[in-house]
Write a protein that holds these residues in place. Structure first.
Motif, PDB file in Angstrom:
ATOM      1  N   PHE A 116       0.864  -1.180   0.000  1.00  0.00           N
ATOM      2  CA  PHE A 116       0.000   0.000   0.000  1.00  0.00           C
ATOM      3  C   PHE A 116       0.900   1.229   0.000  1.00  0.00           C
ATOM      4  CE2 PHE A 116       0.589  -1.330   4.392  1.00  0.00           C
ATOM      5  CZ  PHE A 116       0.981  -0.160   5.020  1.00  0.00           C
ATOM      6  N   ARG A 117       0.307   2.361  -0.184  1.00  0.00           N
ATOM      7  CA  ARG A 117       1.093   3.587  -0.300  1.00  0.00           C
ATOM      8  C   ARG A 117       1.819   3.881   1.012  1.00  0.00           C
ATOM      9  NH1 ARG A 117      -1.193   9.378  -2.634  1.00  0.00           N
ATOM     10  NH2 ARG A 117       0.863  10.404  -2.809  1.00  0.00           N
ATOM     11  N   GLY A 118       3.114   4.026   0.937  1.00  0.00           N
ATOM     12  CA  GLY A 118       3.923   4.316   2.114  1.00  0.00           C
ATOM     13  C   GLY A 118       4.331   3.101   2.917  1.00  0.00           C
ATOM     14  N   VAL A 119       4.117   1.884   2.381  1.00  0.00           N
ATOM     15  CA  VAL A 119       4.436   0.686   3.157  1.00  0.00           C
ATOM     16  C   VAL A 119       5.934   0.585   3.446  1.00  0.00           C
ATOM     17  CG1 VAL A 119       4.652  -0.770   1.096  1.00  0.00           C
ATOM     18  CG2 VAL A 119       4.089  -1.804   3.299  1.00  0.00           C
ATOM     19  N   LYS A 120       6.782   0.997   2.498  1.00  0.00           N
ATOM     20  CA  LYS A 120       8.227   0.927   2.723  1.00  0.00           C
ATOM     21  C   LYS A 120       8.658   1.865   3.841  1.00  0.00           C
ATOM     22  CE  LYS A 120       9.419  -0.515  -1.978  1.00  0.00           C
ATOM     23  NZ  LYS A 120      10.208  -0.207  -3.200  1.00  0.00           N
ATOM     24  N   LEU A 121       7.998   3.013   3.942  1.00  0.00           N
ATOM     25  CA  LEU A 121       8.302   3.942   5.026  1.00  0.00           C
ATOM     26  C   LEU A 121       7.947   3.327   6.371  1.00  0.00           C
ATOM     27  CD1 LEU A 121       9.151   6.720   6.073  1.00  0.00           C
ATOM     28  CD2 LEU A 121       6.798   7.505   5.645  1.00  0.00           C
ATOM     29  N   PHE A 122       6.787   2.682   6.456  1.00  0.00           N
ATOM     30  CA  PHE A 122       6.376   2.045   7.705  1.00  0.00           C
ATOM     31  C   PHE A 122       7.322   0.913   8.084  1.00  0.00           C
ATOM     32  CE2 PHE A 122       2.281   4.072   6.746  1.00  0.00           C
ATOM     33  CZ  PHE A 122       1.955   4.584   8.003  1.00  0.00           C
ATOM     34  N   PHE A 126       9.437   0.821  11.573  1.00  0.00           N
ATOM     35  CA  PHE A 126       9.324  -0.295  12.509  1.00  0.00           C
ATOM     36  C   PHE A 126      10.671  -0.966  12.755  1.00  0.00           C
ATOM     37  CE2 PHE A 126       4.659  -0.948  11.098  1.00  0.00           C
ATOM     38  CZ  PHE A 126       4.269   0.070  11.959  1.00  0.00           C
ATOM     39  N   PHE A 127      11.549  -0.935  11.750  1.00  0.00           N
ATOM     40  CA  PHE A 127      12.857  -1.575  11.906  1.00  0.00           C
ATOM     41  C   PHE A 127      13.871  -0.661  12.580  1.00  0.00           C
ATOM     42  CE2 PHE A 127      17.022  -3.073  10.348  1.00  0.00           C
ATOM     43  CZ  PHE A 127      16.935  -4.406  10.734  1.00  0.00           C
ATOM     44  N   LEU A 128      13.597   0.614  12.641  1.00  0.00           N
ATOM     45  CA  LEU A 128      14.559   1.585  13.173  1.00  0.00           C
ATOM     46  C   LEU A 128      15.032   1.270  14.586  1.00  0.00           C
ATOM     47  CD1 LEU A 128      16.072   4.204  12.555  1.00  0.00           C
ATOM     48  CD2 LEU A 128      14.111   5.478  13.449  1.00  0.00           C
ATOM     49  N   PRO A 129      14.164   0.845  15.535  1.00  0.00           N
ATOM     50  CA  PRO A 129      14.668   0.545  16.888  1.00  0.00           C
ATOM     51  C   PRO A 129      15.736  -0.539  16.930  1.00  0.00           C
ATOM     52  CG  PRO A 129      12.284   0.755  16.910  1.00  0.00           C
ATOM     53  CD  PRO A 129      12.694   0.759  15.476  1.00  0.00           C
ATOM     54  N   VAL A 130      15.736  -1.450  15.928  1.00  0.00           N
ATOM     55  CA  VAL A 130      16.715  -2.539  15.938  1.00  0.00           C
ATOM     56  C   VAL A 130      18.134  -1.996  15.795  1.00  0.00           C
ATOM     57  CG1 VAL A 130      17.432  -4.671  14.785  1.00  0.00           C
ATOM     58  CG2 VAL A 130      15.004  -4.110  14.985  1.00  0.00           C
ATOM     59  N   VAL A 181      10.755  -5.221  24.014  1.00  0.00           N
ATOM     60  CA  VAL A 181       9.843  -5.368  22.882  1.00  0.00           C
ATOM     61  C   VAL A 181      10.092  -4.266  21.854  1.00  0.00           C
ATOM     62  CG1 VAL A 181       7.415  -5.339  22.184  1.00  0.00           C
ATOM     63  CG2 VAL A 181       8.106  -6.573  24.249  1.00  0.00           C
ATOM     64  N   TRP A 182      10.265  -3.041  22.321  1.00  0.00           N
ATOM     65  CA  TRP A 182      10.470  -1.913  21.415  1.00  0.00           C
ATOM     66  C   TRP A 182      11.755  -2.060  20.608  1.00  0.00           C
ATOM     67  CZ3 TRP A 182      14.067   2.106  20.947  1.00  0.00           C
ATOM     68  CH2 TRP A 182      13.682   3.155  20.103  1.00  0.00           C
ATOM     69  N   THR A 183      12.805  -2.554  21.239  1.00  0.00           N
ATOM     70  CA  THR A 183      14.101  -2.632  20.564  1.00  0.00           C
ATOM     71  C   THR A 183      14.249  -3.873  19.696  1.00  0.00           C
ATOM     72  OG1 THR A 183      15.057  -3.683  22.537  1.00  0.00           O
ATOM     73  CG2 THR A 183      15.316  -1.299  22.322  1.00  0.00           C
ATOM     74  N   ARG A 184      13.373  -4.890  19.853  1.00  0.00           N
ATOM     75  CA  ARG A 184      13.614  -6.164  19.167  1.00  0.00           C
ATOM     76  C   ARG A 184      12.515  -6.582  18.206  1.00  0.00           C
ATOM     77  NH1 ARG A 184      15.400  -8.795  24.532  1.00  0.00           N
ATOM     78  NH2 ARG A 184      13.723 -10.280  24.180  1.00  0.00           N
ATOM     79  N   PHE A 185      11.326  -5.993  18.282  1.00  0.00           N
ATOM     80  CA  PHE A 185      10.261  -6.523  17.444  1.00  0.00           C
ATOM     81  C   PHE A 185      10.534  -6.278  15.956  1.00  0.00           C
ATOM     82  CE2 PHE A 185       8.782  -2.147  17.404  1.00  0.00           C
ATOM     83  CZ  PHE A 185       8.144  -2.017  16.174  1.00  0.00           C
ATOM     84  N   GLY A 186      11.307  -5.256  15.605  1.00  0.00           N
ATOM     85  CA  GLY A 186      11.581  -4.967  14.205  1.00  0.00           C
ATOM     86  C   GLY A 186      12.366  -6.074  13.520  1.00  0.00           C
ATOM     87  N   TYR A 187      13.287  -6.704  14.238  1.00  0.00           N
ATOM     88  CA  TYR A 187      14.055  -7.809  13.661  1.00  0.00           C
ATOM     89  C   TYR A 187      13.140  -8.992  13.367  1.00  0.00           C
ATOM     90  CZ  TYR A 187      17.354 -11.690  13.362  1.00  0.00           C
ATOM     91  OH  TYR A 187      18.043 -12.792  12.954  1.00  0.00           O
ATOM     92  N   GLY A 188      12.283  -9.331  14.335  1.00  0.00           N
ATOM     93  CA  GLY A 188      11.348 -10.418  14.109  1.00  0.00           C
ATOM     94  C   GLY A 188      10.373 -10.107  12.989  1.00  0.00           C
ATOM     95  N   MET A 189       9.956  -8.846  12.894  1.00  0.00           N
ATOM     96  CA  MET A 189       9.058  -8.444  11.813  1.00  0.00           C
ATOM     97  C   MET A 189       9.702  -8.712  10.457  1.00  0.00           C
ATOM     98  SD  MET A 189       7.945  -4.619  10.670  1.00  0.00           S
ATOM     99  CE  MET A 189       9.584  -4.470   9.936  1.00  0.00           C
TER     100      MET A 189
END
Length: 306
Positions: A116-122, A126-130, A181-189
């Protein structure tokens, strides 16, 4: 003319045995080139681990004579109430952090799965905390959970107690879990998203045609396909949770009243505060064994083929 040409070609074609010998020779030459780097990697990767395991059977302190003590450090560990408290705290932290991190990763992967529009930005956000420094994250969340910080203000606005979570023996572990959770969920995503994109769309479309709702499609089609990735994440997240140190060191220092005192923090204390490297190494060996046991249990449950 044709017959002679065929005979000549058969004489010049390499024999299978000759091809195998050529491949072995090429492989040997390639191994010879990578051997120095391989030896360097093995020495610096496994050498310290083996040396640390051996130190667990000694009474080693810098500047003093080293003596072999056998299992004395491990007996001391079983009689140490601080170790058992640190182990209970580590297990509690892991029981909360591991499933919540995986659930958050799964939710975010499903959210950004479709284009969807802007999905790469999201996905990037989400990966930034990793890739954020754990020390920086610890400093940031120390301010967030402090008295008068944003979190206490939000709690007060909805009628809940707004005390500093890091100063409360009951709330300090949930606060550390939030940071985990905040620092690690991006890797699992990222891991789950890669697996989700490999699932054929035709399977879900066929189930939708048969009248399956969203939950049924997820349970019977998506979830079985994600099982290997979920097993991998469970092992990684458990290992990271057992080895948590950075955020504890920055945010609580093991307090208050040892409420966030975990196993790796005790290893640090014994080694670099009391300089008892033998006992610290013994705790490290015990932690490694516990991590391997938990990984085997996860393999027999989450990673088992259905």
């Amino acid at each position: 003319m044709t017959v002679s040409g065929t005979a000549s070609a058969s004489r010049t074609a390499p024999r299978p045995a000759s091809r195998r010998a050529t491949r072995r020779r090429e492989a040997s030459i390639g191994l010879l080139f990578v051997l120095p780097v391989l030896l360097f990697f093995v020495a610096f990767r496994f050498g310290p681990a083996i040396a640390g395991a051996l130190l667990g059977f000694t009474d080693y302190q810098p500047g003093a004579d080293t003596s072999w003590t056998g299992l004395d450090n491990f007996r001391r560990m079983t009689e140490d109430p601080l170790f058992w408290r640190a182990l209970r705290t580590t297990l509690l932290y892991s029981v909360l952090a591991v499933p919540l991190s995986i659930l958050a990763a799964l939710a975010m992967a499903l959210l950004v799965r479709r284009a969807f529009r802007g999905v790469k930005l999201f996905r990037s956000i989400f990966f930034l905390p990793v890739v954020t420094s754990l020390v920086l994250a610890g400093i940031l969340f120390t301010w967030i959970f402090s008295a008068g910080g944003p979190w206490s203000s939000v709690m007060g606005a909805i009628g809940l107690p707004g005390q500093a979570w890091l100063s409360d023996t009951t709330l300090v572990i949930p606060a550390l879990v939030v940071v985990a959770v905040w620092t690690r969920f991006g890797y699992g995503m990222l891991i789950l998203l890669a697996r989700l994109q490999d699932i054929p769309r035709e399977l879900e479309e066929a189930a939708l045609t048969d009248g399956a709702n969203a939950w049924q499609r997820f349970r019977h089609i998506v979830l079985p396909e994600l099982r290997p990735a979920l097993f991998f994440l469970a092992v990684i997240e458990t290992t990271v949770s057992f080895q948590v140190f950075d955020t504890v060191y920055v945010m609580t220092g093991g307090g208050p009243a040892n409420a966030s005192y975990m196993v790796v923090f005790q290893i640090y204390d014994q080694a670099f505060r009391y300089f008892d490297f033998g006992y610290a190494s013994a705790i490290g060996v015990a932690l490694f064994v516990m991590t391997m046991v938990v990984a085997v249990i996860q393999r027999l449950t989450v990673g088992r083929d259905r």
